[in-house]
Design an enzyme around this catalytic site. Structure first.
Site, short mmCIF file in Angstrom:
data_model
loop_
_atom_site.label_atom_id
_atom_site.label_comp_id
_atom_site.label_asym_id
_atom_site.label_seq_id
_atom_site.Cartn_x
_atom_site.Cartn_y
_atom_site.Cartn_z
N HIS A 1 5.80 31.27 41.20
CA HIS A 1 4.61 31.79 41.85
C HIS A 1 4.13 30.77 42.88
O HIS A 1 3.65 29.71 42.52
CB HIS A 1 3.52 32.06 40.81
CG HIS A 1 3.89 33.17 39.86
ND1 HIS A 1 3.58 33.16 38.53
CD2 HIS A 1 4.57 34.32 40.09
CE1 HIS A 1 4.04 34.27 37.97
NE2 HIS A 1 4.64 34.98 38.90
N GLU B 1 0.81 28.72 42.80
CA GLU B 1 0.57 27.79 41.70
C GLU B 1 1.16 26.43 42.04
O GLU B 1 2.12 25.96 41.43
CB GLU B 1 1.13 28.37 40.40
CG GLU B 1 0.45 29.68 40.02
CD GLU B 1 1.20 30.50 38.98
OE1 GLU B 1 2.21 30.02 38.43
OE2 GLU B 1 0.78 31.64 38.73
N HIS C 1 4.06 26.76 35.34
CA HIS C 1 3.17 27.66 36.07
C HIS C 1 1.79 27.04 36.23
O HIS C 1 1.51 25.99 35.67
CB HIS C 1 2.99 28.98 35.30
CG HIS C 1 4.15 29.91 35.42
ND1 HIS C 1 4.10 31.07 36.14
CD2 HIS C 1 5.40 29.83 34.89
CE1 HIS C 1 5.27 31.67 36.07
NE2 HIS C 1 6.08 30.95 35.31
N GLU D 1 1.51 26.32 31.36
CA GLU D 1 0.48 26.71 32.31
C GLU D 1 -0.47 25.54 32.52
O GLU D 1 -1.07 25.06 31.57
CB GLU D 1 -0.32 27.89 31.76
CG GLU D 1 0.51 29.12 31.40
CD GLU D 1 0.69 30.05 32.58
OE1 GLU D 1 0.06 29.82 33.63
OE2 GLU D 1 1.47 31.01 32.45
#
Ligand SMILES: [Zn+2]
Length: 1072
Positions: free
Chosen positions: A804, A807, A901, A986
């Protein structure tokens, strides 16, 4: 039914008297027709008297376990059905009701609850119905009945239904209609009506009976008389107007201007704010009417915006009037006419022609729409069924190692695993891919190059022709003036640009190398500029950056400023100052009154800027390429500022319903002047930051089929400290594809003879960029068979990041991991000796380069393509998956898979993993115990991380397999490749709310530390077990995370080396 006890166990006389009387009354109730009404009344009177005067008697009868109330109610019922002598019955009932009411009133609702639980409501409605048959009904009885109903109504959840079924609604309504002037009776009737109206079916039925009109007859202009009556009437009306039919009735009856006039009247006259509840009641009526479109129109037509805006502004200084301001603000936001975004289309300003467009895919849909349709709120009826996201299919939950493709097809991937067959007999140990140095031929402009040209025209640099030397450069006319003319004279006085020397602080950064890397980066808009922050580099500041404390009322005042645009349209400049949709962008006529913007560089995202007031700008972000939404990431340049002026920036097309910008997160700013002065860094900046729903309508096509959605505004205010500065703003610390290439090149240079490092090109992206694949491990100690065998058989760790593009924090974590792995510390050496690392540091280079937030050039989220990636449309995913499939085929599936992420809505760093057991626990599936046999090894790595990495939080981790995630890397690698420890890690974009960094915003230092600690955790995973066999490792680990004693035993049995790494305060004292 329990018989009332004739005496308590302690034999207290006061109790025995009331209970005896109750017993007597109960017997008399049984006699029904033949009973002596007068005696019954006397007995009841005695009972009620005792209860009222003796606390103990009251408790005895009114306690939940007692049947005393039932006996009294039964007596009341019997008295009613006994038809001999209406007058007497009425008097009796009135008498009882009065007594009961005073009984209930003393207990703040608890006794009313007991009364309801004993069926009291039903009895009251029965009395009401029978009493209503008298013509005219007894006013005194009706008063008593309604007073009592008003008390018990709020305690009875079925009150509305009981009233409707018993026919009581009409009795009350008729009574109201006949007694509009009778204040004494009106008040209790309205109180009961208020409770009736909270039931939505009742509200409709009452509306049909003309009750809405009736209420409008009662609500009146300011007067000190009957305020409690007015308050109750407004409450009832407010409840009635929740029904759309009633709201329409009110609009049709012309009541919206009346309500506004009434509100204004009370606002003006209630100067001492004694009647805020009445004013609030009027606003609630308006709020409910404006829930319907007709209501909003009537509100606008009646100049409601101006009325509420002006009255609210006058209320602002009085804090206690906040509820009025907030409700007014809510109504105004709802009624604010919906605008279209100031764009020709919400499709990305850039277009990329795909090699083929799958007929049912998102891109085909995107471009099959007629022009303009994407901005219209359409009638699409897609229903979101995301409520139950947890995977409940046990077959899907069990990992299945199915190599999806025949080995013949996978064999080609052998070349990416040279180390698994390497015999080190040949003299060349490394096959470093040097293809990356072959550059496509196209012109490039670099910022420093402008200074090298006497005329400062944009310089087309023939490849290899520009080699800007580090040192002093003249920077002409700061800003985004590439291609501008007539700026020569100013240039001579331009600032002197000293490229900050960051070589010591940033060992992986080199401005010249960066420019070289940019030359080989292919972007869809064919960017030819380099942003200064990427060129100079970023040195993390040494000061702390705490979460921004939110000042009271910020959001409200921002919303009011937005509403002002409608109230005072003449104050609005409405001047487009930047527009990517204009071919000549960013050339827009400049009179020195506006800021200048630019986003046309790698990873840049800003589509359009409209100056709305002197120092306020609306900014519109660009959709991901081949898509009409997904924007969130921004990165742009600002120049032409005045020092000390406060500028307000509004990003007006945000999509998510909430944001960490409401919880302490600030934007990032980079000042070129600061950089030149030796402080090249991104800093958290901005005040008055908030995030709220705005008045720009969002097409249902871009909102997942949901109709009537709005965009959100992210607003921040900032000032600039340097004249002639060029500043950059970003959503998070930028990390471009060219930066990655520069870092990899510098890492390559750091390699020592002990390190085995190989860089392969995994594949080319759609945009023609190379996707690097790294292999890092230790060289074998010698050419001996044993050492080479050890080398080849090291377990694999597979890491990836940046699928992504928005990010960017994931890239900074990855940088920390790579730097640690290539380091010279003994830990790094042990780690390399323990594992073979396979790393794809950027899974979506095209998205990163082109400033996308979520997607690749195919307009799709690549982390939803892992189940069946298309080799043409999703090459990086297709080939990464193939590498893993190849490994599964040769029985070398990695020990750990982790995809890095960033998370925009949560704080801290955490992991998502996959567990059958934890998924089953979260759902209602019934599973047999054999289904639930699962090794707990998946918890060990996050657990270790929570102990050694300050930003990591175990509490935020989840191991549930969601349906919506079934095509993500984590779930597919777990299910199809059979990797038990398959994770996404994350990292917060905002900051931490636990641990050492609690209360601080996250910076690149902390992110890089996280990447390094990830490596340390892998080493600990290895050290704890001291075993190389995978299966054994899993077994042992579940022991580790079991009882504490086992953990301690493992530590005490460990080799001296382990003690070296296991710091005493970090022992595993795991609670699972
Ligand atoms: Zn992500």
């Amino acid at each position: 039914m329990n018989k009332p006890k004739m005496a308590t166990e302690k034999g207290v006389p006061s109790n025995s008297r009331v209970l005896m009387l109750l017993g007597q009354l109960e017997r008399m109730n049984g006699e029904a027709m033949g009973r002596d009404v007068e005696t019954a009344r006397q007995v009841t009177a005695k009972i009620l008297h005792l209860i009222q005067t003796q606390e103990k008697s009251g408790k005895e009868v009114m306690s939940k376990g007692s049947t005393g109330m039932e006996v009294i109610l039964a007596s009341l019922e019997v008295g009613l059905t006994n038809t001999t002598g209406h007058d007497r019955t009425l008097t009796t009932s009135t008498f009882y009701l009065h007594k009961i009411r005073s009984l209930i009133e003393v207990s703040r609702g608890r006794r009313a609850g007991v009364f309801v639980s004993k069926g009291g409501t039903g009895v009251l409605f029965q009395i009401l119905i029978s009493a209503s048959k008298e013509l005219p009904p007894s006013e005194e009885l009706m008063l008593q009945l309604h007073s009592l109903l008003a008390k018990v109504g709020p305690k009875d959840r079925k009150f509305g239904v009981k009233a409707r079924l018993s026919g009581a609604l009409n009795v009350t309504v008729n009574l109201l209609k006949q007694n509009l002037q009778n204040t004494k009776l009106l008040l209790p009737c309205l109180q009961v009506l208020r409770v009736y109206s909270t039931n939505s079916v009742n509200a409709i039925s009452l509306g049909k009976n003309g009750v809405v009109e009736l209420m409008f007859k009662i609500v009146a202009p300011y007067s000190k008389k009957n305020t409690s009556l007015l308050k109750v009437a407004l409450d009832a009306l407010g409840a009635l107007l929740k029904s759309k039919t009633n709201a329409r009735r009110a609009v049709d009856g012309g009541h919206v201007p009346i309500l506004l006039a009434l509100y204004l009247d009370w606002h003006r006259n209630d100067t001492r704010h004694r009647h805020m509840l009445i004013r609030k009641g009027l606003l609630v009526c308006l709020r409910n009417i404006t829930n319907i479109k007709l209501g909003r129109k009537a509100f606008i037509d009646a100049d409601g915006m101006r009325v509420l805006y002006n009255s609210s502004t006058e209320c602002l200084p009085v804090r206690t009037l906040d509820p009025l301001i907030n409700t007014s603000s809510l109504i105004m936001r709802k009624c604010f006419p919906k605008n279209r975004l100031p764009l020709p289309t919400i499709k990305s300003a850039f277009h990329y022609q795909l090699p083929h467009i799958p007929a049912a895919g998102p891109v085909a849909q995107l471009y099959s729409q007629p022009p303009g349709v994407d901005d219209v709120v359409d009638e699409s009826d897609n229903e979101e069924t995301d409520n139950d996201d947890i995977e409940t299919d046990l077959n899907k939950l069990h990992p299945k190692k199915i190599p999806g493709r025949p080995f013949e097809e996978l064999r080609v991937y052998e070349r990416f695993f040279v180390e698994l067959s390497e015999d080190f007999q040949a003299s060349i140990l490394f096959t470093v891919d040097n293809n990356s140095s072959t550059q496509p031929s196209r012109p490039i402009i670099v910022p420093t190059a402008q200074a090298l040209s006497p005329k400062r025209d944009p310089i087309s640099i023939p490849l290899g022709g520009c080699n800007p030397t580090k040192g002093t450069h003249t920077l002409p006319n700061w800003g985004s003036d590439c291609g501008s003319e007539g700026a020569e004279d100013e240039g001579a006085e331009g600032a002197v640009l000293e490229v900050p020397d960051t070589a010591l602080l940033l060992p992986l950064h080199d401005p010249d190398l960066y420019v070289e890397m940019v030359k080989g980066t292919l972007s869809v808009p064919q960017y030819a500029e380099v942003a200064y922050p990427d060129y100079f580099g970023h040195v993390a500041p040494t000061f702390r950056e705490p979460h921004l404390e939110r000042v009271y009322g910020v959001q409200r005042s921002k919303i009011f400023q937005d509403i002002e645009r409608l109230i005072h349209p003449n104050d609005i400049v409405d001047k487009v100052v930047y527009d990517l949709d204009i071919p000549s962008c960013p050339l827009i006529e400049d009179n020195g009154e506006s800021l200048k913007f630019n986003s046309q560089f790698e990873s840049g995202n800003l589509r359009k800027v409209v100056q709305v007031r002197k120092n306020e700008y609306d900014l519109v972000l660009n959709s991901d390429i081949n898509s009409n939404h997904y924007h969130q990431w921004f990165y742009f340049e600002v120049s032409g500022m005045r020092v000390g002026t406060m500028y307000r920036f509004n990003i007006i097309n945000c999509e998510k319903s909430n944001s960490q910008f409401n919880y302490g997160m600030q934007v990032l700013m980079y000042s070129v002047q600061e950089a030149i002065s030796g402080r090249p860094r991104w800093v958290r900046t901005g005040t008055d930051i908030c995030y709220y729903k705005n008045h720009f309508a969002r097409s249902s096509i871009a909102a997942g089929g949901q109709k009537g959605k709005s965009y959100y505004t992210m607003t921040f205010t900032t000032s600039f400290s340097h004249k002639d500065d060029v500043c950059y703003f970003a959503y998070h610390y930028p990390y471009t594809y060219s930066t990655l290439k520069m870092h990899l090149s510098k890492l390559e240079a750091l390699r020592t003879p002990q390190i085995y490092l190989r860089q392969d090109v995994l594949c080319e992206t759609l945009g023609g960029n190379k996707c690097p694949l790294l292999t890092i491990t230790a060289m074998p100690e010698s050419n001996s068979n044993d050492h080479i065998c050890q080398f080849r058989n090291r377990p694999l760790i597979f890491l990836s990041a940046r699928v992504h593009p928005g990010e960017t924090n994931a890239s900074w974590v990855m940088k920390g991991t790579l730097e640690f792995l290539m380091g010279t510390s003994p830990l790094a050496a042990s780690l390399r000796d323990a594992y073979i690392f396979k790393i794809v540091p950027m899974l979506n280079p095209d998205g990163v380069i082109n400033g996308n937030h979520r997607c690749s050039l195919s307009g799709e989220d690549l982390n939803r393509q892992w189940q069946s990636p298309n080799p043409e449309l999703h090459p990086t995913i297709y080939h990464t998956k193939s590498l893993l499939q190849y490994l599964a085929h040769i029985q070398r599936a990695p020990l750990v898979f982790c995809d890095y992420h960033g998370h925009s809505r949560k704080k801290n760093v955490f992991m998502y993993g996959c567990s059958v057991k934890e998924t089953v626990w979260q759902s209602n599936i019934s599973a047999t115990s054999s289904d639930l046999q699962e090794d707990l090894g998946y918890r060990a790595l996050p657990k270790i991380l929570s102990q050694i990495a300050p930003a990591f939080s175990m509490a935020s981790c989840s191991f549930v397999v969601e349906r919506s995630k079934e095509s993500t890397a984590r779930v597919v690698v777990w299910r199809e490749i059979g990797v038990q420890r398959s994770y996404t890690m994350e990292s917060t974009l905002c900051g931490c709310d636990q641990g050492k960094y609690k209360g601080l915003q996250i910076g690149t230092r902390e992110l890089e530390e996280m990447g390094a600690q990830f490596c340390v955790a892998l080493l600990r995973l290895k050290r704890l077990t001291g075993l190389r066999n995978h299966q054994h490792l899993l077994d042992l680990e579940s022991d580790i995370i079991g009882p504490q004693c086992k953990v301690i035993r493992l530590f005490s049995n460990s080799t001296p080396q382990i003690n070296h790494y296991a710091r005493p305060n970090l022992t595993l004292t795991t609670k699972v």
